[in-house]
Design a protein around this motif. Sequence first.
Motif, mmCIF file in Angstrom:
data_model
loop_
_atom_site.group_PDB
_atom_site.id
_atom_site.type_symbol
_atom_site.label_atom_id
_atom_site.label_comp_id
_atom_site.label_asym_id
_atom_site.label_seq_id
_atom_site.Cartn_x
_atom_site.Cartn_y
_atom_site.Cartn_z
ATOM 1 N N SER A 117 0.840 -1.190 0.000
ATOM 2 C CA SER A 117 0.000 0.000 0.000
ATOM 3 C C SER A 117 0.873 1.236 0.000
ATOM 4 O O SER A 117 2.093 1.164 0.018
ATOM 5 N N ARG A 118 0.218 2.416 0.012
ATOM 6 C CA ARG A 118 0.939 3.682 0.046
ATOM 7 C C ARG A 118 1.171 4.154 1.472
ATOM 8 O O ARG A 118 1.597 5.274 1.695
ATOM 9 N N MET A 119 0.917 3.301 2.445
ATOM 10 C CA MET A 119 1.012 3.694 3.845
ATOM 11 C C MET A 119 2.451 3.604 4.328
ATOM 12 O O MET A 119 3.085 2.563 4.256
ATOM 13 N N THR A 120 2.997 4.691 4.823
ATOM 14 C CA THR A 120 4.329 4.699 5.424
ATOM 15 C C THR A 120 4.247 5.432 6.743
ATOM 16 O O THR A 120 3.303 6.173 7.011
ATOM 17 N N LEU A 121 5.241 5.233 7.569
ATOM 18 C CA LEU A 121 5.256 5.903 8.861
ATOM 19 C C LEU A 121 5.456 7.401 8.725
ATOM 20 O O LEU A 121 5.307 8.135 9.686
ATOM 21 N N ASP A 122 5.808 7.850 7.536
ATOM 22 C CA ASP A 122 6.062 9.273 7.334
ATOM 23 C C ASP A 122 4.860 10.023 6.768
ATOM 24 O O ASP A 122 4.846 11.247 6.782
ATOM 25 N N ASN A 123 3.853 9.298 6.258
ATOM 26 C CA ASN A 123 2.744 10.021 5.626
ATOM 27 C C ASN A 123 1.392 9.756 6.256
ATOM 28 O O ASN A 123 0.366 10.158 5.729
ATOM 29 N N ILE A 124 1.375 9.065 7.396
ATOM 30 C CA ILE A 124 0.103 8.776 8.043
ATOM 31 C C ILE A 124 -0.255 9.875 9.044
ATOM 32 O O ILE A 124 0.596 10.677 9.448
ATOM 33 N N ASN A 125 -1.493 9.888 9.442
ATOM 34 C CA ASN A 125 -1.948 10.760 10.523
ATOM 35 C C ASN A 125 -1.575 10.076 11.831
ATOM 36 O O ASN A 125 -2.290 9.211 12.331
ATOM 37 N N TRP A 126 -0.438 10.471 12.379
ATOM 38 C CA TRP A 126 0.095 9.776 13.549
ATOM 39 C C TRP A 126 -0.845 9.826 14.733
ATOM 40 O O TRP A 126 -0.992 8.833 15.454
ATOM 41 N N ALA A 127 -1.460 10.979 14.972
ATOM 42 C CA ALA A 127 -2.338 11.116 16.131
ATOM 43 C C ALA A 127 -3.501 10.126 16.045
ATOM 44 O O ALA A 127 -3.851 9.458 17.025
ATOM 45 N N ALA A 128 -4.108 10.017 14.850
ATOM 46 C CA ALA A 128 -5.252 9.128 14.671
ATOM 47 C C ALA A 128 -4.841 7.668 14.784
ATOM 48 O O ALA A 128 -5.499 6.873 15.477
ATOM 49 N N VAL A 129 -3.756 7.278 14.115
ATOM 50 C CA VAL A 129 -3.311 5.883 14.142
ATOM 51 C C VAL A 129 -2.871 5.490 15.542
ATOM 52 O O VAL A 129 -3.133 4.375 16.004
ATOM 53 N N ASP A 130 -2.200 6.390 16.238
ATOM 54 C CA ASP A 130 -1.769 6.116 17.608
ATOM 55 C C ASP A 130 -2.969 5.815 18.498
ATOM 56 O O ASP A 130 -2.970 4.836 19.258
ATOM 57 N N ARG A 131 -4.012 6.636 18.401
ATOM 58 C CA ARG A 131 -5.213 6.414 19.209
ATOM 59 C C ARG A 131 -5.900 5.110 18.836
ATOM 60 O O ARG A 131 -6.334 4.354 19.708
ATOM 61 N N ILE A 132 -5.998 4.854 17.527
ATOM 62 C CA ILE A 132 -6.695 3.662 17.051
ATOM 63 C C ILE A 132 -6.018 2.394 17.563
ATOM 64 O O ILE A 132 -6.669 1.495 18.110
ATOM 65 N N ILE A 133 -4.712 2.312 17.398
ATOM 66 C CA ILE A 133 -4.013 1.086 17.786
ATOM 67 C C ILE A 133 -4.017 0.913 19.303
ATOM 68 O O ILE A 133 -4.215 -0.195 19.818
ATOM 69 N N ARG A 134 -3.808 2.002 20.048
ATOM 70 C CA ARG A 134 -3.782 1.886 21.506
ATOM 71 C C ARG A 134 -5.135 1.425 22.047
ATOM 72 O O ARG A 134 -5.205 0.512 22.881
ATOM 73 N N VAL A 135 -6.232 2.051 21.593
ATOM 74 C CA VAL A 135 -7.529 1.696 22.143
ATOM 75 C C VAL A 135 -7.974 0.315 21.669
ATOM 76 O O VAL A 135 -8.604 -0.438 22.423
ATOM 77 N N ASP A 136 -7.636 -0.070 20.437
ATOM 78 C CA ASP A 136 -8.020 -1.397 19.955
ATOM 79 C C ASP A 136 -7.240 -2.484 20.681
ATOM 80 O O ASP A 136 -7.788 -3.550 20.997
ATOM 81 N N HIS A 137 -5.968 -2.217 20.948
ATOM 82 C CA HIS A 137 -5.176 -3.161 21.738
ATOM 83 C C HIS A 137 -5.791 -3.334 23.123
ATOM 84 O O HIS A 137 -5.953 -4.458 23.615
#
Length: 217
Positions: free
Chosen positions: A37-57
Motif C-alpha cells: 500500500s501507500r502507507m508509510t510511517l512518514d505520511n500517516i496521521n500519527w495522532a489518529a493511528v496512535d489512538r486507534i491502535i492503543r484503544v483497539d489493543h
Amino acid sequence: MSCTLAAAPRSLWRLCTGARRPHSAYGRRLGVRFCSSRMTLDNINWAAVDRIIRVDHAGEYGANRIYAGQMAVLGRTSVGPVIQKMWDQEKDHLKKFNELMVAFRVRPTILMPFWNVVGFMLGAGTALLGKEGAMACTVAVEESIAHHYNNQIRTLMEEDPEKYEELLQVIKKFRDEELEHHDIGLEHDAELAPAYAVLKSIIQAGCSVAIYLSERY
C-alpha cells in the motif's frame, strides 16, 4: 532501501526499514512502509493511528480477560466450547494488535492493569448469573466494540482509504468477527438474562468510558 520481515508468517504487515524515523532505543533512524500500500510511517496521521491502535489493543485485551473470566466459571459446562471458540478468536485479535503496537511504536494504555482486573471480574461476574448472563455480557461488549470499529473505519475511509487499506482490512475483519460473537450471544439466550436491558446498558456505558480513557491515556 532494504526490507526485513517484522511480523508473523502470513501477516499483512511487511515492514521495510530505511533512514527516516528515529529509533528510540539506539538513536538510529527508522522508516517503515507497507509494501502492498501507500502507507508509510512518514505520511500517516500519527495522532489518529496512535489512538486507534492503543484503544483497539486495550479493547482486545479487555475482551480476552472477559472471556477468561467466563471460562473460569462456565468452562466445564455445555456452553464452554462456545465461549472458548470466541476466546480463541479474541486471542488472534490481541496478537495482531501486539504486532501493530511494535510496528508503529504505540505505547499501551496506562490502564492495562485496571482492565486486566475489571475485565476478568466482568466476565466471571456475569457468568455467575448463568449462561444467559455471560451471553448478555458478550452481546453488550461485542456490540460496543463493533460500533467503535465502524467509527474507526469511517475515520480512515474519509481520510484516505487507499493509504490505510491494510489497516482497514484488519479492522473490518475483526469487526465482522465481533458481530459474529454478538449473534452467537443472542442465539444462546442472552436476552433471557436477568434484567437484560439494564445489564446491557450498564456494560455498554462502561465500555464507552473504557474506550474514552484508553484512547487518551
